[in-house]
Structure formats: structure tokens, C-alpha cells
Design a protein around this motif. Structure first.
Motif: not given
Lengths: 245, 459
Positions: A27, A114, B247-248, B250-252, B254-256, B258-259, B278, B282, B285
Motif C-alpha cells: 500500500m 494508522p 493499528r496495522t 486499520l492502516s490498510l 484507512m489507507g485504501y 482514503s485512496q 475512512r 479514524q 484510531k
């Protein structure tokens, strides 16, 4: 750093991304590619990261704090032993934040997971800019902007209006520059005093008011009913309607 | 130790007091008895009265009847000697009493005994009246004092009393000190136990049993303390671990999300849905980080980076951040700083305090979707500064209000109002207090008191 000479843009930087989660690596790569960073390599653990760091000598490192075979802090220390490579940490624990803030490890910045893609790219750009284009940044031209009919040139510190041409004093300049940097947002009296006097607001409230009044006389068509430099009662001031030229 | 000194002092005083009271009591009893005895003597016929009741008429001596019965009752016999030492009258005279006396005989029995009979004499118009008692009935002693001594007796008696009192106090002090010395380690042990330190007292001596008891209690307390700490540690570590693990992934998310939200190829409805994912990510988070912080604050595991903090500046900064962050127009934030509170400095963790104030604002905004007026007022008092945050909104639900103001429920990290729990914990960690109220005019008020920094020198 010889490589600085070859680099025209921070997008030319070769980046090393270290994280044990393959999907996260994927990602981040996509995010960076979309942003324009074309040279992104990645490693899953300390061992692989060491090898790639030695063979590829990247210009920037995005480093996870907890890795399967060690921690990011000691890995950064190893990298830093022989180079000044900028490092942006990715952390998944609030406890890391305490270490990053408290120990002065020399990390350039950190993001807690995140994170939003925009957050990552903004921080990364800032880190790389600081490391490779510091001189260029400082020599960059100061902005020239308009406030309605009035023109402000922060290079010469001159204000042009139909009433004539005014020179900003050093304090007025510092205040206006700070307000312009945060245009559209409230800037607290405390921040303005820090910018102009390098001190806390206490004891400067009246002085600040005097300087703002003088500034208004130069940049407001009607200083008694300001349209651009607005007072936010109890908080500070706000510059609105500034258009960059 | 202060209480021990008090105990010793009281002990010495009471011991000396008891000794003195006994002394005075005995003395009083003695005096009373002597007075009583002499009163009895006086009540009856004195030797003189008896002597005077012996009347001579025409060479015959007669004794009045009452005097005769008195002699029968109290004495055994009586006689009258003329000036030549012959007995000229007698009553019940025992046979072993001679009838003729020389001057030296008279001199020797006058004060003492006549043939072992205790005798009393009185001068009679015709000679010497002698009364005798039964043998062995009375012990006679002649008392003599130097005149000087009798003169000094009124000084002497109080002096002796005072000397006695001093001696009693000194003795009590001596014994008291011994007791004090043996109690001192016990008292120290109990004090240390209260401070959660391990206690190991010597179990020898008079108070050995008590020392054994204290040692046992200390061991038990230490064990409990350790067990409690371990449990708290485990809980905090567990929460930290869970939040790390969330968190890890959730990163994915949130990241995707958002994209996708920013992907121009997607229809607006889909992008809006990605935006919801998204935003909710947050929120998760924030929740995870709040949960982690609250659990660390609860068990004192959050390190405080203490620095001088100008609270007024912090309030303005937080308010400006909220306003700059695109706060809806239906909300207003007003900051009112008392004139002398402008420079109030407290010692605190800038970031935690900032978060606490932000939590209060966020709470008012989140729970009043139709808007409200928020007012932050700060005043400086003696050694403290107080901050009041009010809003014109709906106020706290009753159940939450009770939980917030009741510190004993603090361990319950309710999913509701975690932000406010963090406010209370943060203020508590800074040595301050927090009160939550609903206003009668509608809306709520949170009052925070924080101790001013000792270095608040610009005051």
C-alpha cells in the motif's frame, strides 16, 4: 553528499520502506508511486533492510519501529553510523511516541499508524526537503500578495496602495509574514508574539495591539473597520482575503 | 514518632500523679486519724475533770457518781497522794501498787508506768491525783521535738511533697523511656507498613509477639501489593498489545479507503461511502489511542513530561485549532482569561493537557449536533488556577454525570465518555481536581482546578 547534486527534485529520491506486513508495504509503495516517487524498494526485516541499504544506498528510509528480528531504533543507529540518511518512523504504539519525543534519537519525523496517505506524503516530502534542499528553500523568494486593492511584497517589505507606498517595520513585517503563512486561519496572540519578539504574550498584549493598529493603517483601506486583518476576540488575529501573486 | 512522645509524656505525668495522690491521701488519712483520736480523748472526762470531782468534806473524800462510773469504764483504778507521798484515798487499788512513794518514785511514774500500769496524773488541791489503766492497755511514748524543727514544719512538709513528686516523675521517666525504646521500632514498623515498605522487626524482648504480628502483616501486604501491581500491569500491557495489533490492519483500511475516496474514476456515491469508511477508521484510531491512554493513566503508567505550561496560551491554541479546523458556524468558542490568570504557569505535560482541553471541546461539539456556545473561563486563585468549560447544549445524561463525579468508578473504562475519563485522569495526574455539572440554564459545566507551579514567579 554528492547525490544532492544529481537530484533536481525530491521525487528522484530512492526510498527504502521497511515493514514486516507485506500488504502495508504494498500500500505504501502504491501511495508513494501515485505521489511520483518512482524508486521505492522495500524490506521485511532488519536483515534484508541492512543488505538493501548497503547495496542500494537509498536517499530516505521509512522505518517501522517493531520488526521481527530487531527494532527500528537500533537499525536507524546502524544506518546513521555511516550516513546522514533521513529517516521517517512508522509506529504502531503510543509508547514509541514517548521514546521518539523523549530520547532525541535523531529521527527526522514519525507517523503513528494508522495514517492517511496524504499525511504520509506530506511528512515524507518535508523530511526529504529538509535533508536535500535546505539552502534552496531558504533562498526561495518571499511571497507577493494582494489584499483587495493593496499589494504587499514581503521581499522588499513594501506595501503599495492608492494612498501611496509604505515600508513595513521589522515587527510589522514579522507579524504580517506570520499571519500570511497562516492566512485564513486564526493565529493566536501567543504565536504572533513568538514571531515578533520571541517571547510569551504576557506583557506584550498592548504592544501587540499597537503594532497591529499601525499595520492596519498600512494594509487596510479603512483601518477602523478592518476587512483583512481581523481581530478574533480573546484568541488573536486572522488574515483573510490574501491572494498570492 | 510524635504520637509516641505524647504517650510517654502522658505516662510519666500519670505515674507521677498517681504517686502524689497516694502520698497526699495517706498523709490526709494520718492527720484525720490523729485528730479523731484526740477528739475521742477530749470527748471523755479529762484527767483534770476527774481529779476535780474528788471532793474532800470533813476528812472524807467522795467522788461524784458520774466520775466514779467513768473511772470504772475507762480506767481501772485511782488514788490520791498527799504531799508526803502517802496514799490518802483510793479506788479499786490493785494489791501490787504500793501505798507510799518517794519523790523519785513519783517523778519516774508520772510520765510512764507504775508497776507496768499506764498512769495519768493531775494536780489536786490536796496532793497528786493518779489514774491507772489496766496493764498492757496503752502504749505511752513521750514525744520531743527541737523547736527549730517545729518552726520549719510548714516549709518542710510541702518541700518533702515536692521532692517526692520530682522523684516520682524521674522514676516514671526512667521506666517510661525503657518502654518507649521497646515500642519505638514497632511504631516505626507500622509507619513503614503504611508506606508500603517491607518491614522486618526484631522479635526479641517483651513486645516480641507484637513484632511477629507486624512482620506477618507486612509480608502479607507486600504480597497483595505485588499481586495487584502485576494484575494492573498485565491489564495495561494487554490493552497496549491489543491497540498495537489493531493499528496495522486499520492502516490498510484507512489507507485504501482514503485512496478510493480520492479516486476520480469512481462515482461520487461510492467515493462518499469510502469516505465514511475512512472517517470511521479514524474514529477507531482515536478510540484505541484513548483506551490505551486511559488505561495507562489509571495505573500510573503514563510518563508525564513535566514542563512549565502557560495555561492561557494553551487554551487559546486549542480553541484556535478547533476554529481553524473548519468548525461549523453553529458552534462558537469563547475564551475568557482573568486579568491575573494571563501568566499563570503550571507544571504539566503540555501534550496531555492539550488533549484534555481538546477532549472537553470535542465532547461538547459531538453531543450537540445542532450547535452550541462553548465558553472557557480561566481564573487564578491562591496557589491554584481554575478553568471552567461550559456549553449551552443538552448537558450530561444523569448516569454519566454520576459516574464522572464518582472517583471509585474510575477503574471502569466505560465505552461511553472515555474522552472525559481521560480529562479527569489527566487532571488527577497533575494533582488537580475535576467536577462535572449540568447547568440549570441548560448545558453543562466542567470545572478544573490545577495547582500553580512553584516557579509561578511572574505572579
Amino acid at each position: 553528499m554528492g547525490m544532492v547534486m544529481d537530484m533536481n527534485d525530491i521525487l528522484d529520491c530512492k526510498l527504502l520502506m521497511v515493514d514486516d506486513e507485506p500488504e502495508l508495504r504494498q500500500m505504501v509503495k502504491e501511495i508513494l508511486r501515485k505521489e511520483g516517487f518512482m524508486k521505492v524498494i522495500s524490506a521485511a526485516d532488519c536483515h534484508q533492510a541492512r543488505e538493501l541499504f548497503a547495496s542500494e544506498s537509498p536517499d530516505g528510509v521509512i522505518l517501522d519501529v517493531s520488526l521481527p528480528d530487531g527494532d527500528g531504533f537500533s537499525l536507524m543507529r546502524e544506518f546513521r553510523a555511516g550516513s546522514a540518511v533521513p529517516v521517517l518512523f512508522l509506529s504502531a504504539r503510543d509508547e514509541d511516541e514517548d521514546r521518539l519525543l523523549g530520547l532525541g534519537l535523531g529521527a527526522d519525523d514519525y507517523i503513528t499508524k494508522p495514517f492517511l496517505p496524504r499525511e504520509l506524503t506530506l511528512r515524507l516530502r518535508a523530511v526529504l526537503n529538509r535533508a536535500y534542499f535546505p539552502v534552496v528553500l531558504k533562498q526561495k523568494e518571499k511571497p507577493v500578495f494582494s489584499l483587495g486593492e493593496i499589494q504587499v511584497d514581503l521581499n522588499s517589505g513594501l506595501v503599495y496602495s492608492n494612498k501611496g507606498q509604505f515600508t513595513l517595520t521589522a515587527k510589522e513585517f514579522a507579524l504580517l509574514e506570520k499571519l500570511y503563512e497562516n492566512r485564513g486561519n486564526i493565529v493566536t496572540g501567543d504565536s504572533l508574539c513568538q514571531a515578533a519578539w520571541g517571547d510569551d504574550l504576557y506583557g506584550y498584549e498592548n504592544t501587540l495591539m499597537v503594532h497591529i493598529r499601525r499595520l492596519r493603517e498600512k494594509i487596510e483601506p479603512e483601518p477602523s473597520s478592518p476587512r483583512h486583518l481581523l481581530t478574533v476576540r480573546g484568541l488573536g488575529y486572522k488574515l483573510t482575503g490574501a491572494d498570492r501573486k | 514518632m510524635k504520637s509516641m512522645m505524647k504517650i510517654l509524656f502522658r505516662y510519666v505525668l500519670s505515674a507521677a500523679g498517681i504517686a502524689l495522690i497516694l502520698l497526699i491521701f495517706n498523709f490526709a488519712v494520718l492527720v484525720a486519724w490523729i485528730i479523731q483520736e484526740s477528739a475521742i480523748e477530749q470527748h471523755d472526762y479529762s484527767t483534770g475533770q476527774l481529779a476535780n470531782s474528788l471532793i474532800e468534806s470533813h476528812g472524807v473524800y467522795t467522788l461524784s457518781e458520774s466520775a466514779a462510773s467513768e473511772i470504772e469504764k475507762q480506767y481501772q483504778w485511782a488514788m490520791l497522794l498527799d504531799d508526803t507521798g502517802r496514799v490518802i484515798w483510793s479506788k479499786n487499788l490493785p494489791p501490787d501498787v504500793p501505798l507510799k512513794y518517794t519523790a523519785s518514785d513519783v517523778a519516774s511514774f508520772t510520765r510512764w508506768y507504775l508497776n507496768d500500769y499506764p498512769v495519768y496524773v493531775w494536780r489536786h488541791s490536796d496532793g497528786l491525783f493518779v489514774l491507772g489503766r489496766a496493764k498492757g492497755s496503752t502504749w505511752k511514748h513521750n514525744m520531743e521535738m527541737r523547736h527549730e524543727f517545729m518552726d520549719k514544719i510548714f516549709v518542710g512538709v510541702p518541700a518533702v511533697l515536692i521532692l517526692n513528686a520530682v522523684a516520682a516523675i524521674l522514676l516514671a521517666l526512667l521506666f517510661g523511656m525503657r518502654l518507649f525504646r521497646s515500642l519505638k521500632p514497632l511504631a516505626k514498623g507500622i509507619e513503614e507498613m503504611a508506606e508500603k515498605q517491607p518491614v522486618e522487626l526484631s522479635t526479641r524482648g517483651l513486645l516480641g509477639d507484637i513484632a511477629v504480628g507486624i512482620n506477618k502483616t507486612s509480608v502479607r501486604l507486600m504480597k497483595q501489593e505485588a499481586a495487584l501491581n502485576q494484575r494492573d500491569n498485565a491489564r495495561t500491557t494487554w490493552i497496549a498489545g491489543v491497540s498495537h495489533d489493531i493499528r496495522t490492519p486499520l492502516s490498510l483500511v484507512m489507507g485504501y479507503a482514503s485512496q478510493l475516496e480520492d479516486d476520480p474514476e469512481l462515482p461520487p456515491a461510492k467515493r462518499e461511502q469510502a469516505g465514511i469508511i475512512r472517517r470511521q477508521s479514524q474514529r477507531i484510531k482515536t478510540l484505541v489511542s484513548d483506551l490505551n491512554l486511559a488505561s495507562k493513566l489509571e495505573y500510573n503508567m503514563q510518563p508525564l513530561r513535566l514542563n512549565p505550561v502557560i495555561l492561557a496560551e494553551l487554551l487559546r491554541q486549542v480553541a484556535a485549532e478547533f476554529l481553524n479546523d473548519g468548525l461549523d458556524n453553529c458552534y462558537s468558542i469563547e475564551v475568557i482569561i482573568g486579568k491575573d490568570a494571563q501568566n499563570a504557569v503550571i507544571t504539566g505535560d503540555q501534550e496531555l493537557l492539550r488533549r484534555a482541553v481538546a477532549n472537553l471541546l470535542a465532547n461538547s461539539i459531538r453531543h450537540n449536533p445542532k450547535g452550541c456556545q462553548i465558553k472557557m473561563t480561566m481564573e487564578k486563585g491562591r496557589g491554584i488556577c481554575s478553568l471552567s468549560v461550559t456549553d449551552s447544549g443538552a448537558g450530561f445524561p444523569r448516569a454519566i454525570l454520576e459516574n464522572l463525579n464518582n472517583a471509585q468508578y474510575s477503574a471502569g473504562l466505560q465505552n461511553h465518555g472515555l474522552g472525559l475519563t481521560i480529562v479527569r485522569q489527566t487532571i488527577k495526574a497533575h494533582g488537580g481536581s475535576t467536577e462535572f455539572h449540568n447547568l440549570s440554564s441548560g448545558g453543562c459545566e466542567v470545572i478544573i482546578c490545577l495547582p500553580l507551579s512553584a516557579a509561578d514567579t511572574r505572579a
